[in-house]
Scaffold this active site. Structure first.
Site, PDB file in Angstrom:
ATOM      1  N   ARG A 115       0.726  -1.650  -0.087  1.00 12.99           N
ATOM      2  CA  ARG A 115      -0.363   0.279  -0.287  1.00 12.99           C
ATOM      3  C   ARG A 115       1.169   1.369   0.023  1.00 12.99           C
ATOM      4  NH1 ARG A 115      -3.283  -0.577   4.875  1.00 12.99           N
ATOM      5  NH2 ARG A 115      -5.182  -1.816   2.735  1.00 12.99           N
ATOM      6  N   TYR A 116       1.918   0.953   1.095  1.00 10.60           N
ATOM      7  CA  TYR A 116       2.655   1.964   0.857  1.00 10.60           C
ATOM      8  C   TYR A 116       3.993   1.977  -0.474  1.00 10.60           C
ATOM      9  CZ  TYR A 116       0.403   3.447   4.795  1.00 10.60           C
ATOM     10  OH  TYR A 116      -1.097   3.931   6.129  1.00 10.60           O
ATOM     11  N   ARG A 119       7.219   0.354   1.889  1.00 12.50           N
ATOM     12  CA  ARG A 119       7.090  -0.905   3.194  1.00 12.50           C
ATOM     13  C   ARG A 119       5.904  -1.674   2.542  1.00 12.50           C
ATOM     14  NH1 ARG A 119       4.715   3.960   4.812  1.00 12.50           N
ATOM     15  NH2 ARG A 119       3.520   4.175   6.696  1.00 12.50           N
ATOM     16  N   CYS A 128      -3.669 -18.407  14.559  1.00 14.62           N
ATOM     17  CA  CYS A 128      -3.609 -17.820  15.415  1.00 14.62           C
ATOM     18  C   CYS A 128      -3.573 -18.343  16.878  1.00 14.62           C
ATOM     19  CB  CYS A 128      -4.611 -16.109  15.726  1.00 14.62           C
ATOM     20  SG  CYS A 128      -4.022 -14.661  14.461  1.00 14.62           S
ATOM     21  N   CYS A 132      -9.460 -12.863  18.246  1.00 17.82           N
ATOM     22  CA  CYS A 132      -9.537 -11.875  18.684  1.00 17.82           C
ATOM     23  C   CYS A 132     -10.994 -11.387  18.368  1.00 17.82           C
ATOM     24  CB  CYS A 132      -8.592 -10.506  18.464  1.00 17.82           C
ATOM     25  SG  CYS A 132      -7.149 -11.099  19.156  1.00 17.82           S
ATOM     26  N   CYS A 135     -10.768  -8.941  15.602  1.00 21.59           N
ATOM     27  CA  CYS A 135      -9.976  -8.422  14.962  1.00 21.59           C
ATOM     28  C   CYS A 135     -10.591  -8.289  13.166  1.00 21.59           C
ATOM     29  CB  CYS A 135      -9.129  -9.772  14.358  1.00 21.59           C
ATOM     30  SG  CYS A 135      -7.794 -10.418  12.704  1.00 21.59           S
ATOM     31  N   ARG A 137      -8.453  -9.220  10.436  1.00 20.25           N
ATOM     32  CA  ARG A 137      -8.897  -9.693   9.135  1.00 20.25           C
ATOM     33  C   ARG A 137      -9.351 -10.874   9.553  1.00 20.25           C
ATOM     34  NH1 ARG A 137      -3.044  -8.279   9.193  1.00 20.25           N
ATOM     35  NH2 ARG A 137      -2.722  -6.307   7.635  1.00 20.25           N
ATOM     36  N   ASP A 296     -12.064  -0.986  13.044  1.00 17.30           N
ATOM     37  CA  ASP A 296     -11.905  -0.697  11.136  1.00 17.30           C
ATOM     38  C   ASP A 296     -13.176  -0.397  11.511  1.00 17.30           C
ATOM     39  OD1 ASP A 296      -9.433   0.777  10.901  1.00 17.30           O
ATOM     40  OD2 ASP A 296      -8.813  -1.831  11.034  1.00 17.30           O
ATOM     41  N   ASP A 333      -7.572   3.710   9.700  1.00 10.91           N
ATOM     42  CA  ASP A 333      -7.270   3.654   8.777  1.00 10.91           C
ATOM     43  C   ASP A 333      -8.057   3.231   7.961  1.00 10.91           C
ATOM     44  OD1 ASP A 333      -5.539   1.870   7.449  1.00 10.91           O
ATOM     45  OD2 ASP A 333      -4.548   0.177   8.617  1.00 10.91           O
ATOM     46  N   LYS A 340      -3.311   5.013   6.520  1.00 17.03           N
ATOM     47  CA  LYS A 340      -4.011   5.703   8.132  1.00 17.03           C
ATOM     48  C   LYS A 340      -3.780   6.855   8.171  1.00 17.03           C
ATOM     49  CE  LYS A 340      -1.323   1.337   9.696  1.00 17.03           C
ATOM     50  NZ  LYS A 340      -1.042   0.765   8.657  1.00 17.03           N
TER      51      LYS A 340
HETATM   52  C1  LIG Z   1      -0.078  -0.475   8.667  1.00 14.80           C
HETATM   53  C2  LIG Z   1      -0.219  -0.438   7.532  1.00 14.80           C
HETATM   54  C3  LIG Z   1       1.211  -0.563   7.447  1.00 14.80           C
HETATM   55  C4  LIG Z   1       2.120   0.317   8.423  1.00 14.80           C
HETATM   56  O1  LIG Z   1       1.863   1.191   7.894  1.00 14.80           O
HETATM   57  P1  LIG Z   1       2.876   1.798   9.138  1.00 14.80           P
HETATM   58  O2  LIG Z   1       2.750   3.194   9.509  1.00 14.80           O
HETATM   59  O3  LIG Z   1       4.971   1.717   8.993  1.00 14.80           O
HETATM   60  O4  LIG Z   1       2.556   1.699  10.897  1.00 14.80           O
HETATM   61  C5  LIG Z   1       2.227  -1.045   5.876  1.00 14.80           C
HETATM   62  N1  LIG Z   1       1.540  -1.545   5.284  1.00 14.80           N
HETATM   63  C6  LIG Z   1       0.346  -2.451   5.343  1.00 14.80           C
HETATM   64  C7  LIG Z   1      -1.251  -2.230   4.756  1.00 14.80           C
HETATM   65  C8  LIG Z   1      -1.010  -1.435   6.719  1.00 14.80           C
HETATM   66  O5  LIG Z   1      -2.036  -1.722   6.741  1.00 14.80           O
HETATM   67  S1  SF4 Z   2      -6.508  -9.707  16.326  1.00 19.13           S
HETATM   68 FE1  SF4 Z   2      -6.236 -10.682  14.145  1.00 19.13          FE
HETATM   69  S2  SF4 Z   2      -4.728 -11.309  13.685  1.00 19.13           S
HETATM   70 FE2  SF4 Z   2      -4.332 -10.447  14.936  1.00 19.13          FE
HETATM   71  S3  SF4 Z   2      -4.524 -12.006  16.532  1.00 19.13           S
HETATM   72 FE3  SF4 Z   2      -6.153 -11.279  17.141  1.00 19.13          FE
HETATM   73  S4  SF4 Z   2      -6.868 -12.898  15.467  1.00 19.13           S
HETATM   74 FE4  SF4 Z   2      -5.318 -13.137  14.980  1.00 19.13          FE
END
Ligand SMILES: *Cc1c(COP(=O)(O)O)cnc(C)c1O
Ligand code: SF4
Length: 378
Positions: A115-116, A119, A128, A132, A135, A137, A296, A333, A340
């Site tokens: 996305r960025y 990174r 996991c 959670c 979560c 995801r 989110d 986000d 973010k």
């Molecule tokens: C949050 C996130 C990051 C990391 O962002 P930082 O601001 O560096 O912590 C990188 N890629 C994705 C897809 C993210 O959701």
């Molecule tokens: S937030 Fe989601 S990915 Fe992270 S530990 Fe909990 S269940 Fe696993």
């Protein structure tokens, strides 16, 4: 070691040695309908709803994390984070989606989100130790977007190797520390060997939900891949226990800084008092509060979502009251993968050529002359 919980009939009896062994903890996780039915004393008519719930969003809880629950409180903050709640399938707010951050469309190869520019985030597993309920995801629990096979991981490495803008790889999931340590070691090593990759980061909740997994062996392996940062996920001061403290300390001792990402959760930590105790508690165990996330708009988590302004209010109360090292950035986000966006209370009320007007954390007005400094035109 830890206090036995009221749900003793569910947690298999164990010797202290077994309890402090992560393998025992992992293989004796509480899961499945019959355990849930005993835990919650479900009536036959409720059972169907919970069956649907856990077939959509699975659950598993380590005996350790379960033992932190105070069962006399139906709204116990640990309980609400790990015990399935029917609202996950019955309650939703407008706009919530399975993948609001559009992670799926930002994946150049399966499981790798880019996305960025500088990174990437690698989802190396969908397992996991404890699932959670909040979560973001949770869509991937049932339908993994990449397997943690050597093949899938290899494609991620190839992509990163062919894109010289990438200087940081964030290893996430699921929880990467549930992975086969040999495979994780190999993956970290391959990423590290790419000349333009400068830093690795692991996102893991293991120190909080399965702290005994942070063994000396694991720390030695991780330390070989420095510069490596760990981001963990404490949401409530009651998660700061002797066990989780020790897990963080072990990482710190091998030279791995530990930071924390908290999710703002309705009824769990959405008050300045709880946040103050959490952030100060983290500072005490030398874990740096990094982000406070607005929850989110993820389907199945809507009952946890607060008003966005709640987080700003909390930050406003804490700023000045506790030290800057305890204060994370509050971020949302953005939907559609906008990244973010930090949100903070503003202390700058007005600024012009002659003067900037601030309010202090105590609400007093302070004037600052010549805010343009040496850049002010004559
Ligand atoms: C949050 C996130 C990051 C990391 O962002 P930082 O601001 O560096 O912590 C990188 N890629 C994705 C897809 C993210 O959701
Ligand atoms: S937030 Fe989601 S990915 Fe992270 S530990 Fe909990 S269940 Fe696993």
């Amino acid at each position: 070691m830890y206090q036995p919980c009221l749900a003793t009939e569910i947690i298999p009896s164990a010797t202290p040695d077994e309890e402090s062994d992560w393998r025992w903890q992992f293989s004796n996780r509480i899961k499945g309908l019959s355990a849930l039915s005993k835990l919650l004393r479900l009536t036959p008519s409720e059972t169907g709803l919970y069956r649907d719930l856990i077939s959509e969003y699975r659950y598993a809880v380590t005996p350790y994390y379960l033992s932190l629950i105070d069962w006399s409180d139906p709204n116990d903050p640990i309980r609400r984070q790990c015990i399935p709640d029917p609202r996950e399938i019955t309650f939703s707010l407008p706009g919530s989606e399975k993948d609001p951050l559009a992670e799926q469309i930002h994946m150049p190869v399966p499981g790798l989100i880019h996305r960025y520019p500088d990174r990437v985030l690698a989802m190396v597993t969908n397992t996991c130790a404890t699932y959670c309920r909040h979560c973001n995801r949770k869509r991937t629990w049932k339908n993994p977007e990449a397997g943690n096979t050597r093949d899938a991981l290899g494609h991620m490495v190839d992509y990163v190797a062919s894109n010289s803008h990438i200087r940081e790889v964030i290893v996430s999931g699921g929880d990467p520390l549930t992975m086969n340590p040999g495979l994780l070691d190999e993956f970290l090593g391959s990423m590290e060997a790419i000349p333009h990759v400068e830093v690795l980061r692991i996102g893991t909740r293991i120190p909080v939900v399965l702290p005994m997994r942070i063994t000396d062996d694991l720390c030695q392996m991780l330390a070989r891949h420095r510069p490596l940062w760990v981001n963990t996920h404490f949401n409530h001061p009651r998660e700061i226990t002797p066990e989780s403290t020790k897990a963080c300390e072990r990482l710190l001792k091998v030279g791995i800084p530990v930071s924390n990402q908290t999710v703002l959760l309705k009824g769990i930590n959405d008050s300045p008092e709880v946040m103050r105790a959490l952030f100060c508690g983290l500072e005490k165990i030398m874990v740096r509060p990094y982000y406070l996330f607005h929850c989110d708009a993820v389907k199945g988590t809507d009952h946890f979502r607060t008003d966005i302004r709640k987080g700003i209010e909390i930050m406003e109360r804490l700023w000045g009251e506790i030290g800057g090292l305890c204060i994370p950035n509050f971020v949302v986000d953005l939907p559609t993968g906008g990244g973010k966006a930090p949100m903070m209370p503003s202390y700058l009320l007005n600024i012009d050529r002659d003067e900037a007007v601030f309010r202090t954390y105590e609400g007093k007005i302070v004037r600052y002359s010549c805010p343009g400094g040496a850049d002010t035109p004559p």
